[in-house]
Design a protein around this motif. Structure first.
Motif, mmCIF file in Angstrom:
data_model
loop_
_atom_site.group_PDB
_atom_site.id
_atom_site.type_symbol
_atom_site.label_atom_id
_atom_site.label_comp_id
_atom_site.label_asym_id
_atom_site.label_seq_id
_atom_site.Cartn_x
_atom_site.Cartn_y
_atom_site.Cartn_z
ATOM 1 N N SER A 1 0.805 -1.295 0.011
ATOM 2 C CA SER A 1 0.047 0.022 0.039
ATOM 3 C C SER A 1 0.898 1.257 -0.071
ATOM 4 O O SER A 1 1.944 0.985 0.257
ATOM 5 N N PRO A 2 0.372 2.470 -0.637
ATOM 6 C CA PRO A 2 1.186 3.508 -0.584
ATOM 7 C C PRO A 2 1.804 3.896 0.812
ATOM 8 O O PRO A 2 2.986 4.723 0.749
ATOM 9 N N ASP A 3 1.279 3.703 1.830
ATOM 10 C CA ASP A 3 1.709 4.188 3.283
ATOM 11 C C ASP A 3 2.746 3.239 3.986
ATOM 12 O O ASP A 3 3.235 3.245 5.041
ATOM 13 N N PHE A 4 2.604 1.798 3.283
ATOM 14 C CA PHE A 4 3.457 0.889 4.037
ATOM 15 C C PHE A 4 4.863 1.089 4.397
ATOM 16 O O PHE A 4 5.422 0.788 5.477
ATOM 17 N N MET A 5 5.527 1.794 3.560
ATOM 18 C CA MET A 5 7.075 1.828 3.739
ATOM 19 C C MET A 5 7.227 2.941 4.756
ATOM 20 O O MET A 5 8.245 3.041 5.291
ATOM 21 N N THR A 6 6.293 3.683 5.269
ATOM 22 C CA THR A 6 6.530 4.853 6.084
ATOM 23 C C THR A 6 6.010 4.665 7.586
ATOM 24 O O THR A 6 6.391 5.227 8.512
ATOM 25 N N SER A 7 5.088 3.857 7.548
ATOM 26 C CA SER A 7 4.235 3.481 8.641
ATOM 27 C C SER A 7 5.071 2.781 9.679
ATOM 28 O O SER A 7 5.722 1.845 9.557
ATOM 29 N N GLY B 1 1.981 -13.960 -3.437
ATOM 30 C CA GLY B 1 0.925 -13.944 -2.442
ATOM 31 C C GLY B 1 0.797 -12.944 -1.496
ATOM 32 O O GLY B 1 -0.537 -12.915 -0.688
ATOM 33 N N TRP B 2 1.844 -12.279 -1.121
ATOM 34 C CA TRP B 2 1.910 -11.342 -0.018
ATOM 35 C C TRP B 2 1.324 -10.031 -0.384
ATOM 36 O O TRP B 2 1.635 -9.411 -1.320
ATOM 37 N N LEU B 3 0.422 -9.203 0.644
ATOM 38 C CA LEU B 3 0.086 -8.242 0.585
ATOM 39 C C LEU B 3 0.545 -7.358 1.934
ATOM 40 O O LEU B 3 0.184 -7.921 3.025
ATOM 41 N N PHE B 4 1.007 -6.368 1.809
ATOM 42 C CA PHE B 4 1.707 -5.482 2.680
ATOM 43 C C PHE B 4 0.864 -4.364 2.798
ATOM 44 O O PHE B 4 0.869 -3.449 2.086
ATOM 45 N N THR B 5 0.248 -3.738 4.001
ATOM 46 C CA THR B 5 -0.426 -2.623 4.145
ATOM 47 C C THR B 5 -0.320 -2.243 5.720
ATOM 48 O O THR B 5 0.478 -2.805 6.389
ATOM 49 N N THR B 6 -1.507 -1.079 5.983
ATOM 50 C CA THR B 6 -1.354 -0.792 7.467
ATOM 51 C C THR B 6 -2.904 -0.878 7.718
ATOM 52 O O THR B 6 -3.621 -0.637 6.833
ATOM 53 N N GLU B 7 -2.954 -0.613 8.980
ATOM 54 C CA GLU B 7 -4.243 -0.370 9.606
ATOM 55 C C GLU B 7 -4.997 0.766 9.078
ATOM 56 O O GLU B 7 -6.198 0.897 8.516
ATOM 57 N N GLU B 8 -4.287 2.049 8.791
ATOM 58 C CA GLU B 8 -4.730 3.192 8.721
ATOM 59 C C GLU B 8 -5.015 3.295 7.178
ATOM 60 O O GLU B 8 -5.901 4.348 6.637
ATOM 61 N N ASN B 9 -4.396 2.383 6.030
ATOM 62 C CA ASN B 9 -4.832 2.583 4.776
ATOM 63 C C ASN B 9 -6.129 2.655 4.450
ATOM 64 O O ASN B 9 -6.976 1.854 4.390
ATOM 65 N N GLN B 10 -6.423 3.570 3.464
ATOM 66 C CA GLN B 10 -7.572 3.986 2.776
ATOM 67 C C GLN B 10 -7.601 3.686 1.272
ATOM 68 O O GLN B 10 -8.475 3.930 0.597
ATOM 69 N N SER B 11 -6.591 3.438 0.755
ATOM 70 C CA SER B 11 -6.172 3.804 -0.762
ATOM 71 C C SER B 11 -6.244 2.339 -1.397
ATOM 72 O O SER B 11 -6.053 1.418 -0.604
ATOM 73 N N THR B 12 -6.802 2.247 -2.484
ATOM 74 C CA THR B 12 -6.641 1.041 -3.342
ATOM 75 C C THR B 12 -5.500 1.178 -4.157
ATOM 76 O O THR B 12 -5.598 0.170 -5.349
#
Length: 216
Positions: free
Chosen positions: A120-126, A142-153
Motif C-alpha cells: 500500500s502507499p503508506d506501508f514503507m513509512t508507517s 501472494g503477500w500483501l503488505f499494508t497498514t491498519e490506517e490505509n484507505q487507498s486502493t
C-alpha cells in the motif's frame, strides 16, 4: 571468518565449493555446504554464474582463481542485487523463518526474493504494518503488505527483495504459508493462521525478533 570447502576433486569431477561465514554462527557453514554436497552426489552440476535458491534467498556461485566455486549472497539495500561473499544472512534467515512457522506448527512455504508482493502507499513509512498471504503463483508471492490506517486502493507491485531491504521487519514472516497473517502494532507482533494465533506477549521468539538482530 569461518570457511568450509567440499572435497569433490577425483570423486565427482566437480569443482570444490567454498562457503564462508563472515559473520554470524560459525556452524552455519556446515548445513549450507551439505546442501551443495548432497546435490552433487545426486548428480547435480553447479556452474559459475549460476544462482541457487535456499530458503527465500538466492545464492550466487562465483569461480575463484583456483577454479573453485565460491558462494555469494545478496547485499540488502541495493537494487538491483549486489552480491557479497558468504552465506551468513541466508543461514540466519532460513533458521528464523523456519522457527516462526513452527510457532504455529506449520511447515514453511518459502517464496523467492525475486517474487513480488503488493504494498500500500503508506506501508514503507508507517511504524505499524499488516501482512496477509494468499496462494502464490508464478512471479507473485501472494503477500500483501499494508497498514491498519490505509484507505487507498492504489497498491503497487514490488519485489520481496526491495520490500525487505526497506522494511527488514517483514523477513522473519515471509515463509508463512497462504492464509497466514502478521500484525505489527505498537511494538508487538501477532501471527495467525486460520483461527490459531500467537503473540509476542506470550511467545519468546516473537519477543526477541522485535528486540534483536536475529535477521541482520
Amino acid at each position: 571468518m569461518t570457511e568450509m570447502k567440499s572435497n569433490f576433486q577425483g570423486k565427482h569431477g566437480h569443482p570444490d565449493i567454498v562457503v564462508s561465514m563472515p559473520s554470524g554462527p560459525d556452524f552455519g557453514a556446515a548445513p549450507i555446504l551439505s546442501f551443495f554436497e548432497d546435490a552433487v552426489r545426486q548428480g547435480t552440476v553447479f556452474r559459475a554464474g549460476e544462482t541457487v535458491q535456499m530458503g527465500w534467498m538466492m545464492l550466487m556461485l562465483k569461480e575463484t582463481e583456483s577454479g573453485e566455486l565460491d558462494v555469494w549472497e545478496p547485499r540488502f539495500g541495493a537494487v538491483p542485487i549486489v552480491w557479497e561473499r558468504g552465506a551468513s544472512k541466508t543461514y540466519r534467515q532460513l533458521i528464523v523463518q523456519k522457527s516462526v512457522a513452527e510457532q504455529l506448527c506449520l511447515e514453511p512455504s518459502f517464496p523467492s526474493l525475486r517474487q513480488s508482493g503488493v504494498i500500500s502507499p503508506d506501508f514503507m513509512t508507517s511504524s505499524n504494518f499488516q501482512m496477509f498471504r494468499e496462494s502464490s503463483a508464478g512471479t507473485s508471492s501472494g503477500w500483501l503488505f499494508t497498514t491498519e490506517e490505509n484507505q487507498s486502493t492504489d497498491g503497487r507491485l514490488a519485489s520481496l527483495f526491495e520490500i525487505a531491504g526497506k522494511r527488514p521487519e517483514v523477513i522473519p514472516f515471509l515463509a508463512m504459508p497462504a492464509s497466514s497473517s502478521v500484525v505489527l502494532k505498537d511494538g508487538k507482533v501477532k501471527i495467525s493462521y486460520g483461527k490459531v494465533e500467537v503473540t509476542s506477549d506470550s511467545n519468546e521468539l516473537l519477543r526477541r525478533l522485535q528486540a534483536s538482530d536475529l535477521i541482520d
